[in-house]
Design an enzyme around this catalytic site. Structure first.
Site, PDB file in Angstrom:
ATOM      1  N   HIS A  88     -38.720 111.675 -30.512  1.00  0.00           N
ATOM      2  CA  HIS A  88     -37.333 111.623 -30.975  1.00  0.00           C
ATOM      3  C   HIS A  88     -37.211 111.841 -32.483  1.00  0.00           C
ATOM      4  O   HIS A  88     -36.315 112.528 -32.950  1.00  0.00           O
ATOM      5  CB  HIS A  88     -36.702 110.276 -30.620  1.00  0.00           C
ATOM      6  CG  HIS A  88     -36.597 110.058 -29.149  1.00  0.00           C
ATOM      7  ND1 HIS A  88     -36.226 111.061 -28.287  1.00  0.00           N
ATOM      8  CD2 HIS A  88     -36.834 108.980 -28.385  1.00  0.00           C
ATOM      9  CE1 HIS A  88     -36.222 110.594 -27.058  1.00  0.00           C
ATOM     10  NE2 HIS A  88     -36.599 109.337 -27.080  1.00  0.00           N
ATOM     11  N   ARG A 109     -34.995 121.527 -16.952  1.00  0.00           N
ATOM     12  CA  ARG A 109     -35.949 120.663 -16.242  1.00  0.00           C
ATOM     13  C   ARG A 109     -35.202 119.452 -15.698  1.00  0.00           C
ATOM     14  O   ARG A 109     -35.043 118.448 -16.386  1.00  0.00           O
ATOM     15  CB  ARG A 109     -37.044 120.200 -17.209  1.00  0.00           C
ATOM     16  CG  ARG A 109     -37.995 121.291 -17.667  1.00  0.00           C
ATOM     17  CD  ARG A 109     -39.043 120.668 -18.592  1.00  0.00           C
ATOM     18  NE  ARG A 109     -40.188 121.530 -18.772  1.00  0.00           N
ATOM     19  CZ  ARG A 109     -40.462 122.176 -19.908  1.00  0.00           C
ATOM     20  NH1 ARG A 109     -39.654 122.069 -20.946  1.00  0.00           N
ATOM     21  NH2 ARG A 109     -41.549 122.924 -19.997  1.00  0.00           N
ATOM     22  N   ARG A 144     -33.936 124.206 -12.447  1.00  0.00           N
ATOM     23  CA  ARG A 144     -35.182 124.074 -11.688  1.00  0.00           C
ATOM     24  C   ARG A 144     -35.109 122.803 -10.839  1.00  0.00           C
ATOM     25  O   ARG A 144     -34.732 121.743 -11.357  1.00  0.00           O
ATOM     26  CB  ARG A 144     -36.382 123.993 -12.641  1.00  0.00           C
ATOM     27  CG  ARG A 144     -37.702 123.910 -11.884  1.00  0.00           C
ATOM     28  CD  ARG A 144     -38.896 124.008 -12.793  1.00  0.00           C
ATOM     29  NE  ARG A 144     -39.110 122.777 -13.537  1.00  0.00           N
ATOM     30  CZ  ARG A 144     -40.108 122.610 -14.405  1.00  0.00           C
ATOM     31  NH1 ARG A 144     -40.937 123.614 -14.655  1.00  0.00           N
ATOM     32  NH2 ARG A 144     -40.258 121.472 -15.050  1.00  0.00           N
ATOM     33  N   GLU A 151     -46.828 129.410 -11.447  1.00  0.00           N
ATOM     34  CA  GLU A 151     -47.643 128.529 -12.292  1.00  0.00           C
ATOM     35  C   GLU A 151     -48.897 128.047 -11.573  1.00  0.00           C
ATOM     36  O   GLU A 151     -49.630 127.218 -12.091  1.00  0.00           O
ATOM     37  CB  GLU A 151     -46.803 127.360 -12.816  1.00  0.00           C
ATOM     38  CG  GLU A 151     -46.040 126.592 -11.770  1.00  0.00           C
ATOM     39  CD  GLU A 151     -45.121 125.520 -12.372  1.00  0.00           C
ATOM     40  OE1 GLU A 151     -45.216 125.248 -13.572  1.00  0.00           O
ATOM     41  OE2 GLU A 151     -44.324 124.948 -11.619  1.00  0.00           O
ATOM     42  N   ASN A 155     -47.837 126.854 -18.975  1.00  0.00           N
ATOM     43  CA  ASN A 155     -48.437 125.539 -19.262  1.00  0.00           C
ATOM     44  C   ASN A 155     -49.287 125.099 -18.064  1.00  0.00           C
ATOM     45  O   ASN A 155     -50.412 124.630 -18.219  1.00  0.00           O
ATOM     46  CB  ASN A 155     -47.359 124.477 -19.514  1.00  0.00           C
ATOM     47  CG  ASN A 155     -46.411 124.861 -20.620  1.00  0.00           C
ATOM     48  OD1 ASN A 155     -46.740 125.680 -21.464  1.00  0.00           O
ATOM     49  ND2 ASN A 155     -45.228 124.297 -20.621  1.00  0.00           N
ATOM     50  N   ASP A 156     -48.717 125.251 -16.876  1.00  0.00           N
ATOM     51  CA  ASP A 156     -49.471 124.864 -15.683  1.00  0.00           C
ATOM     52  C   ASP A 156     -50.436 125.948 -15.240  1.00  0.00           C
ATOM     53  O   ASP A 156     -51.515 125.649 -14.730  1.00  0.00           O
ATOM     54  CB  ASP A 156     -48.512 124.511 -14.546  1.00  0.00           C
ATOM     55  CG  ASP A 156     -48.060 123.068 -14.648  1.00  0.00           C
ATOM     56  OD1 ASP A 156     -48.930 122.199 -14.807  1.00  0.00           O
ATOM     57  OD2 ASP A 156     -46.851 122.813 -14.606  1.00  0.00           O
ATOM     58  N   ARG A 168     -53.852 119.693 -18.468  1.00  0.00           N
ATOM     59  CA  ARG A 168     -53.008 120.069 -19.609  1.00  0.00           C
ATOM     60  C   ARG A 168     -52.886 118.953 -20.631  1.00  0.00           C
ATOM     61  O   ARG A 168     -52.455 119.176 -21.762  1.00  0.00           O
ATOM     62  CB  ARG A 168     -51.634 120.541 -19.133  1.00  0.00           C
ATOM     63  CG  ARG A 168     -50.817 119.515 -18.441  1.00  0.00           C
ATOM     64  CD  ARG A 168     -49.616 120.130 -17.748  1.00  0.00           C
ATOM     65  NE  ARG A 168     -48.459 120.280 -18.615  1.00  0.00           N
ATOM     66  CZ  ARG A 168     -47.324 120.867 -18.254  1.00  0.00           C
ATOM     67  NH1 ARG A 168     -47.199 121.377 -17.044  1.00  0.00           N
ATOM     68  NH2 ARG A 168     -46.314 120.944 -19.066  1.00  0.00           N
ATOM     69  N   CYS A 206     -41.550 130.990 -19.172  1.00  0.00           N
ATOM     70  CA  CYS A 206     -40.944 129.820 -19.823  1.00  0.00           C
ATOM     71  C   CYS A 206     -41.974 128.804 -20.296  1.00  0.00           C
ATOM     72  O   CYS A 206     -41.615 127.690 -20.638  1.00  0.00           O
ATOM     73  CB  CYS A 206     -39.914 129.181 -18.898  1.00  0.00           C
ATOM     74  SG  CYS A 206     -40.609 128.617 -17.331  1.00  0.00           S
TER      75      CYS A 206
END
Ligand code: PEP
Ligand code: MG
Length: 657
Positions: A249, A356, A392, A491, A514-515, A525, A562
């Site tokens: 944050h 997401r 998604r 992915e 990423n995956d 990861r 993405c």
């Protein structure tokens, strides 16, 4: 908000690379004059520049928000509220329960008051503050607290404190390397919310805002959104925190405020005292304590160059993304919170390439209902309209933990019941989400995307359920769009290799690198020890990307990407060469990636991609990119405009002693 769990590619710009544990070159003893926060106003020395000449120290952390600041430190103390543990008599139990209820109301109204004072630029924090208000009435928290008061006869404060510890423990053990930034953020959210409640109980009900009498650099163990928001109108030059990641944050708020920030400087509180002069380099993730005159001069120059660079990038953010030879690209945003949709448009996003939705399911004890989800999706769709939004379906499991799902304990959750597999095992939960998505389609251009697909059977089952959801919505007489494009994430290596087959089942693909890196290279990861090897530049990954873009071209379906690599200027150019024309990334990276693609032609990118595909290792690809591309992207990689000399008039006054 940026990708929370994205794994930065190895070749990414320096500002995105965590540089590990803090490292003090010169150890020294410092007096502790840290002020309590937020309980007591900080004491600021009358002349912060009246300092002895001291040894320069370099502390290393993670670049959270770009920019370079020079100024005196204001060190804030710990955030925890203080209370006395006491047992209560049976007769006092109702009174303690009532105190908790009142505490919740006070804490909620405090958060509301902070929210009301929030300027427009901090809309993102508003969403977080609203989530905190909701968390304060969370039934799990309340059940735990009242059990401790009723059964263990503990006072309200003690019960809240223990309930907080128990919920935090549900997230698993803390690991020194912060194995998963996302889990660590959620842990922090629970601690923050319980701390607000504790403060309300012990009578520190108002949020004691920090007042800065002069421009200072705020140094703290951590800064919550409410703490950061309370400083919005204060002359904070930069933030330094002991914990956090690029996606915590503090970093997000700092980027929204355009204030430099370095997070994860684990020994900042030991090494910095109020009044110390600091240079905070949010481009490299370094903090210099007692810098030399020369490093202050250098820092000011870098600051000027960064500001000029950022202004130049932002001024072109709404211009189209076109390559030097005029090929148009679509650069979209990845978002997690609804408020980010507005931020995305403001950064020049041409739609949302990845929403997401799992974040709706996390940090709560009950599943989000259909209406609640519908309102969230609708808000995003309306904020971005007429541009498209790709929703998604939930990707819970693996590294994305949601306590509302009953999941078996698995040895290897990343290879277990995750994403679409979980959705198909819990069709009622999935149908609730699908109905909400179908209804949102009445308000704009909605697409639905399925994560972690590995077999055509899964896609066929999802289609069947979408048809069912559509009929349920129709039966109620609610509005929706008849045709909602259905796509899938690529992915999992099986999906990449079978892309030509999947292209008959899906209307679009989005490569989740990423995956894909995790599953193709067999590297968790979240692994710190193997992070350097988990490179999206590995030729194995590049070949899969190429294969998928080719399959999309042959079957005439759009292919996007993405994963986090899309937000790296070098990778973005390479991806164009591999055939991609649509990328989705954290909103803040869009202006920079637009600029990067303007500097390359498609034939140049294709020639580089061809060489990359022939390389034998990720290192060889990175060397190739460093040689062929980095020279023309050097300012984007460093975050400063080398060609813009600093102007004396806009430089802060010299503070040298
Ligand atoms: C990916 O895997 O690349 C992706 C974009 O999805 P997530 O990071 O949410 O798993
Ligand atoms: Mg993924």
């Amino acid at each position: 908000m940026p990708d929370r769990r994205s794994t930065p590619p190895k070749g990414t710009r320096a500002s995105e690379r965590p540089s590990g544990a803090a490292d003090a070159h010169v150890a020294k003893e410092l007096p502790s004059n840290a002020s309590a926060f937020p309980g007591a106003p900080p004491s600021i020395p009358s002349s912060v520049f009246d300092l002895d000449i001291q040894d320069a120290i370099t502390l290393k952390g993670i670049a959270g928000s770009p920019g370079v600041a020079v100024g005196p430190a204001l060190v804030l103390g710990d955030l925890r509220a203080f209370f006395v543990r006491r047992h209560v008599h049976t007769a006092q139990i109702p009174q303690e329960l009532e105190r908790v209820q009142q505490g919740v109301e006070v804490a909620q109204s405090t958060l509301k008051a902070v929210d009301a004072r929030m300027p427009k630029a901090m809309r993102e924090a508003s969403a977080i503050l609203e989530a905190y208000q909701m968390m304060l009435s969370d039934p799990t928290l309340h059940d735990l607290i009242s059990a401790k008061i009723r059964k263990e006869k503990k006072c309200a404060e003690w019960a809240v404190s223990e309930a907080s510890e128990e919920i935090v423990a549900m997230f698993g053990p803390r690991e020194s390397g912060d194995r998963d930034a996302y889990i660590s953020e959620r842990r922090h959210d629970v601690e923050f919310v319980c701390d607000r409640l504790l403060r309300a109980l012990v009578g520190e009900e108002s949020h004691h805002a920090v007042r800065l009498e002069e421009p200072m650099i705020v140094v703290a163990r951590d800064l919550s959104p409410a703490d950061t928001a309370s400083m919005v109108r204060e002359p904070a030059l930069a933030f330094v925190t002991c914990v956090g990641t690029r996606t915590s944050h503090t970093s997000i708020m700092a980027r929204a405020l355009e204030i430099p920030c370095v997070v994860g400087v684990s020994n900042a509180l030991e090494q910095i005292r109020t009044g110390d002069i600091l240079v905070v380099d949010g481009l490299t993730g370094q903090v210099f304590v007692h810098p030399t005159d020369q490093s202050i001069r250098d820092a000011r120059q870098r600051s000027e160059q960064h500001l000029a660079f950022a202004r130049r990038l932002l001024s072109a953010r709404h211009k189209p993304a076109v390559t030097a030879d005029g090929v148009a690209l679509a650069l979209k945003a990845n978002v997690e919170l609804p408020a980010e949709a507005i931020l995305a448009v403001d950064h020049g996003a041409q739609g949302i390439g990845l929403y997401r939705t799992e974040f709706l399911y996390i940090d709560r004890t009950t599943q989000p209902g259909e209406d609640e989800q519908y309102e969230v999706y609708r808000a995003i769709v309306e904020a971005v309209s007429p541009q498209a939004v790709t929703l998604r379906t939930f990707d819970i499991g693996g590294d994305k933990f949601a306590s509302t799902f009953q999941m078996p304990a698995e040895m290897n959750p990343a290879l277990g019941l995750r994403a679409v597999r979980l959705a198909l095992k819990q069709p009622e939960v999935f149908l609730t989400q699908l109905r909400a998505m179908v209804r949102a389609s009445a308000h704009g251009d909605v697409r639905i995307m399925v994560p972690m697909v590995s077999s055509v059977h899964e896609m066929r089952e999802v289609k069947r359920l979408i048809a069912q959801a559509r009929e349920q919505v129709r039966a109620r007489g609610q509005a929706f769009e008849e045709h909602i494009p259905l796509g899938m994430m690529i992915e999992v290596p099986a999906a990449a290799i079978m892309a030509d087959v999947f292209a008959r089942e899906a209307e679009f693909f989005s490569l989740g690198t990423n995956d894909l890196v995790q599953y193709a290279l067999a590297i968790d990861r979240a692994s710190q020890s193997l992070a350097a090897q988990a490179s999206p530049f590995d030729p194995a990954i590049l070949r899969m990307i190429k294969f998928v873009t080719e399959a999309g071209k042959t079957q005439k379906i759009p292919v996007s990407l993405c994963g986090a690599m899309a937000s790296d200027p070098l990778a973005a150019c390479l991806l164009i060469g591999l055939g991609l024309r649509e990328l989705s990334m954290e909103a803040a990276a869009i202006p920079e990636i637009k600029e990067a693609v303007r500097r390359i032609t498609v034939p140049e990118a294709e020639a580089i991609a061809e060489q990359a595909l022939a390389c034998d290792s990720a290192d060889a690809v990175e060397e190739l990119l460093a040689r062929e591309l980095a020279p023309r992207l050097i300012d984007l990689l460093a975050g400063i405009a080398e060609d813009i000399p600093p102007t004396r008039s806009s430089m802060p006054p010299s503070n040298e002693t």
